[in-house]
Enzyme design. Structure first.
Site, short mmCIF file in Angstrom:
data_model
loop_
_atom_site.label_atom_id
_atom_site.label_comp_id
_atom_site.label_asym_id
_atom_site.label_seq_id
_atom_site.Cartn_x
_atom_site.Cartn_y
_atom_site.Cartn_z
N GLU A 24 22.18 41.69 52.45
CA GLU A 24 22.88 42.81 51.79
C GLU A 24 21.95 44.01 51.61
OE1 GLU A 24 24.48 40.94 48.25
OE2 GLU A 24 25.85 39.70 49.44
N LYS A 27 30.57 48.38 40.97
CA LYS A 27 31.79 48.59 41.75
C LYS A 27 32.51 49.86 41.26
CE LYS A 27 32.39 43.65 42.79
NZ LYS A 27 33.29 42.48 42.63
N THR A 71 32.50 34.90 38.21
CA THR A 71 33.35 35.77 39.03
C THR A 71 34.59 36.21 38.27
OG1 THR A 71 32.54 34.66 41.01
CG2 THR A 71 34.59 35.91 41.23
N ASN A 126 36.08 43.36 38.22
CA ASN A 126 34.96 42.75 37.48
C ASN A 126 33.67 43.56 37.52
OD1 ASN A 126 34.30 42.12 40.09
ND2 ASN A 126 34.29 39.90 39.82
N TYR A 129 31.52 41.82 52.74
CA TYR A 129 32.29 40.67 52.25
C TYR A 129 32.78 39.77 53.39
CZ TYR A 129 32.53 42.28 47.35
OH TYR A 129 32.23 42.62 46.05
N HIS A 132 28.64 43.58 41.33
CA HIS A 132 28.34 42.59 42.37
C HIS A 132 26.88 42.18 42.26
CE1 HIS A 132 27.75 40.73 46.31
NE2 HIS A 132 26.65 41.44 46.37
P1 IDP Z 1 31.17 37.03 43.18
O1 IDP Z 1 31.40 38.52 43.14
O2 IDP Z 1 31.04 36.48 41.79
O3 IDP Z 1 30.02 36.62 44.07
P2 IDP Z 1 32.96 36.13 45.29
O4 IDP Z 1 33.60 34.80 45.35
O5 IDP Z 1 31.85 36.43 46.24
O6 IDP Z 1 32.49 36.36 43.76
O7 IDP Z 1 34.10 37.22 45.47
C1 IDP Z 1 33.78 38.56 45.68
C2 IDP Z 1 34.68 39.43 44.83
O8 IDP Z 1 36.02 39.24 45.27
C3 IDP Z 1 34.72 39.08 43.36
O9 IDP Z 1 33.66 39.65 42.60
C4 IDP Z 1 36.05 39.62 42.94
O10 IDP Z 1 36.00 41.04 42.74
C5 IDP Z 1 36.89 39.35 44.17
N1 IDP Z 1 37.63 38.09 44.02
C6 IDP Z 1 37.14 36.83 44.09
N2 IDP Z 1 38.09 35.92 43.90
C7 IDP Z 1 39.22 36.63 43.70
C8 IDP Z 1 40.58 36.24 43.44
O11 IDP Z 1 40.92 35.06 43.34
N3 IDP Z 1 41.47 37.27 43.29
C9 IDP Z 1 41.13 38.58 43.39
N4 IDP Z 1 39.87 38.98 43.63
C10 IDP Z 1 38.94 38.01 43.78
MG MG Z 2 29.83 36.82 46.12
#
Ligand code: IDP
Ligand code: MG
Length: 150
Positions: A126, A9, A91, A112, A49, A115
């Site tokens: 994807e 990212k 996550t 974080n 997304y 991805h």
């Molecule tokens: P993942 O990346 O571990 O698959 P997802 O639930 O698919 O997690 O969410 C995609 C991305 O959205 C996460 O990696 C994170 O950057 C962001 N995200 C997820 N949940 C939150 C939240 O509660 N607050 C802010 N950003 C979030």
């Molecule tokens: Mg995800």
């Protein structure tokens, strides 16, 4: 061979962690199939997304993902979708074990750094989205292959 889509990212790119993330997948034994630094549009990120479109953090997520270039990669190998997710960590980085990428390099869920596809189906979706010209296959040198797979 199973494939997954791994993306560094914008924060990971800016922090110079591209090589570190590549290194971990390489040393684990996975095979690099595609790699590109990209400047995705808002529309492209919203498609990537789309399952999260109803979430309160969606707009912030898209803004964060558009704050700079990303590095998209395709990695292949045994159980790479699930193992790739395990290598990334949870996550929320605070819930990520030390030794995982997020657990070693990040603190906030909205920063974080990486991805990884969450299923074989989403990986293929994807990969088609990020590498629409296709990802050519290539055979790994047989001696290397034999040192990684029995
Ligand atoms: P993942 O990346 O571990 O698959 P997802 O639930 O698919 O997690 O969410 C995609 C991305 O959205 C996460 O990696 C994170 O950057 C962001 N995200 C997820 N949940 C939150 C939240 O509660 N607050 C802010 N950003 C979030
Ligand atoms: Mg995800």
């Amino acid at each position: 061979m199973e494939r997954t889509y791994i993306m560094v990212k914008p924060d990971g790119v800016q922090r110079g962690l591209v090589g570190e993330i590549i290194k971990r997948f390489e040393q684990r034994g996975y095979q690099l199939m595609a790699l590109e630094l990209m400047h995705p549009t808002q529309q492209h990120l919203e498609e990537h997304y789309k399952d999260l479109a109803g979430k309160g953090f969606f707009a912030g997520l898209i803004k964060y993902m558009q704050s700079g270039p990303v590095v998209g990669m395709v990695w292949a190998g045994k159980d790479v979708v699930k193992t790739g997710r395990a290598m990334l960590g949870a996550t929320n980085p605070l819930a990520s074990a030390p030794g995982t990428i997020r657990g070693d390099f990040s603190l906030d869920v909205g920063r974080n750094i990486c991805h990884g596809s969450d299923s074989v189906e989403s990986a293929e979706r994807e990969i088609a989205l990020w590498f629409p010209r296709g990802v050519p296959e290539y055979k790994r040198d047989i001696s290397v292959h034999g040192l990684i797979y029995e």
